[in-house]
Design an enzyme around this catalytic site. Sequence first.
Site, mmCIF file in Angstrom:
data_model
loop_
_atom_site.group_PDB
_atom_site.id
_atom_site.type_symbol
_atom_site.label_atom_id
_atom_site.label_comp_id
_atom_site.label_asym_id
_atom_site.label_seq_id
_atom_site.Cartn_x
_atom_site.Cartn_y
_atom_site.Cartn_z
ATOM 1 N N LYS A 1 65.401 57.242 -10.781
ATOM 2 C CA LYS A 1 64.632 56.177 -11.445
ATOM 3 C C LYS A 1 63.930 56.662 -12.710
ATOM 4 O O LYS A 1 63.591 55.881 -13.591
ATOM 5 C CB LYS A 1 63.575 55.637 -10.480
ATOM 6 N N SER B 1 70.748 59.882 -4.610
ATOM 7 C CA SER B 1 69.908 59.232 -5.608
ATOM 8 C C SER B 1 68.430 59.572 -5.513
ATOM 9 O O SER B 1 67.697 59.423 -6.485
ATOM 10 C CB SER B 1 70.097 57.716 -5.534
#
Lengths: 326, 326
Positions: free
Chosen positions: A52, A302
């Site tokens: 992110k 991720s």
Amino acid sequence: MTAPACCHINDVRAAAATIADHIVRTPLIAAPWSGGDLWLKAENLQPIGAFKIRGATNAIARLDPRARARGVVTHSSGNHGQAVAWAARWRGVPAVIVVPEGASAVKTAAIRQLGAEVVVVPAEDRAAAVDEFTARRRLTFVPPYDHLDVIAGQGTLALEVLDDLASIDTVLVPVGGGGLISGVGTVMSSLSPRTRVVGVESELAADARDSLVRGRRVSWDPALTSRTAADGTRATVVGELTFPIMRATVAEIVTVTEDEILAAVSALARRAHLVAEPSGALAVAAHLAGPSRYGRSVAVVSGGNIDPPVLARALCESMRKDHSLS
Amino acid sequence: MTAPACCHINDVRAAAATIADHIVRTPLIAAPWSGGDLWLKAENLQPIGAFKIRGATNAIARLDPRARARGVVTHSSGNHGQAVAWAARWRGVPAVIVVPEGASAVKTAAIRQLGAEVVVVPAEDRAAAVDEFTARRRLTFVPPYDHLDVIAGQGTLALEVLDDLASIDTVLVPVGGGGLISGVGTVMSSLSPRTRVVGVESELAADARDSLVRGRRVSWDPALTSRTAADGTRATVVGELTFPIMRATVAEIVTVTEDEILAAVSALARRAHLVAEPSGALAVAAHLAGPSRYGRSVAVVSGGNIDPPVLARALCESMRKDHSLS
């Protein structure tokens, strides 16, 4: 298949140049232990522990200087909140992070430690609180996925993957709101069109799969999606911007079970020496469930922000299964 | 301080070229959460999960072709055994790994999976067994640390560190037999002489510290060194080759407690999302114990092969302490 005009490979290339000095160029790690031809893109090694940071850093860098000086706002008690706080601090930008009542004290403290102002509101008032900050203090909203600068930022990891590995048959990508997979899809459709981009969701939060299958954005009830341990992918519907990019660039979305997710968390710790959160292990879980389906593959790990007891439990559970098998 | 002639920076450079395509160029990861100016060299991300792959790969590559065809032998049930098995498979070289009776079944199985022949002998017969293989089958012994090609191979990680980061005040390195720190010391004394090379041992296995302090190789009883959880650094005495290199290039050796080691294992998992074994967490433990002592620092996270229950226990223990503090 070509990417729609709304996110272009050149936007991703520009984002890569913008953020290069402020993120970790994460390694691509071979995982022969998986039983298949698998490589891991270790985004859990980013500062704040998740991809992110790429999108948030790009979005804040691209604000015009006056807007940047006023500051940014978002709502997220998770990785996106930390990413915006981190990127804002880097640019000396004021940041307000709206978090719902009952959010994890650990995560809220992490956001505060990054220098952001934390505003706690009832969960149902989050969007209204952000609107108020954009209206009253003229802060700029940095959305978690449905923004072209965010999508372009997330896509930069796919440029790194293509620099590191040739002839990829499949890239497996966790899907929440679709920001990451839209960025990856934009890059692959332009630079490696033979690579299949495959999304992965928990079977308890398969709104993106349903959306792609039905050809329209389908939402799942939060009461359903909240059941998955993969809390980073509980978005109940994919974005307005991400959905058309996904339709154009994603081959399919597959689902995995909660047991498969926790087994992947354990395998990543034991075999790859990487700590992944459940959302971060989705792509590996899909590969372990059927390595022969995907050929030469990359799985995006991720994020790594897992609660320690959840990791401890996943490790012990997998040990127990090993013993009962032997 | 200059490195003695027995390991030269050019040997390390040659080793880097030799092994480049067969190891992971591991990332250097910022660790602002440590409270100091710390970077982590994540060698736990190597195949087989430890830096040992560098030295073994270099040593086997440098064998003359006829010796290589006959094969290699070593004694180790740990990371060096896996490293030799892995490097031998890469070159298509037969490998025999001598392991002591009672060695972990998991580790022995891992060595067999890498294609090596495993020979189990009573612990006290290990050296004799290796001698027999070198005499009877004319296999070449690849020692765990006391060999110039091994030292040069381990040193390659320091070249990568210097490529990634400038102006390093301190490099913190776990010490067992001294192979890794001798390689790192060779590089730093030649290319960055202002960087202090600091070794780290468990206070339960501080033979290398005693050796440096007294100016001669001091051995500790295995009954003492076996008490540390840092099983990769239980060598009871530093090497004949490594000791003079350490004297010439190592500024000091510090010790940490067993509690500090397990707290570092937990911190690495929770904050850096890296799984480290106790030996692999030694350098981080030293830094956490006194960040202000070391300035701008690199800690080598040398390996990740931890038993899952030990990791689970370290995580739970650190959670318990957090709660009792709050």
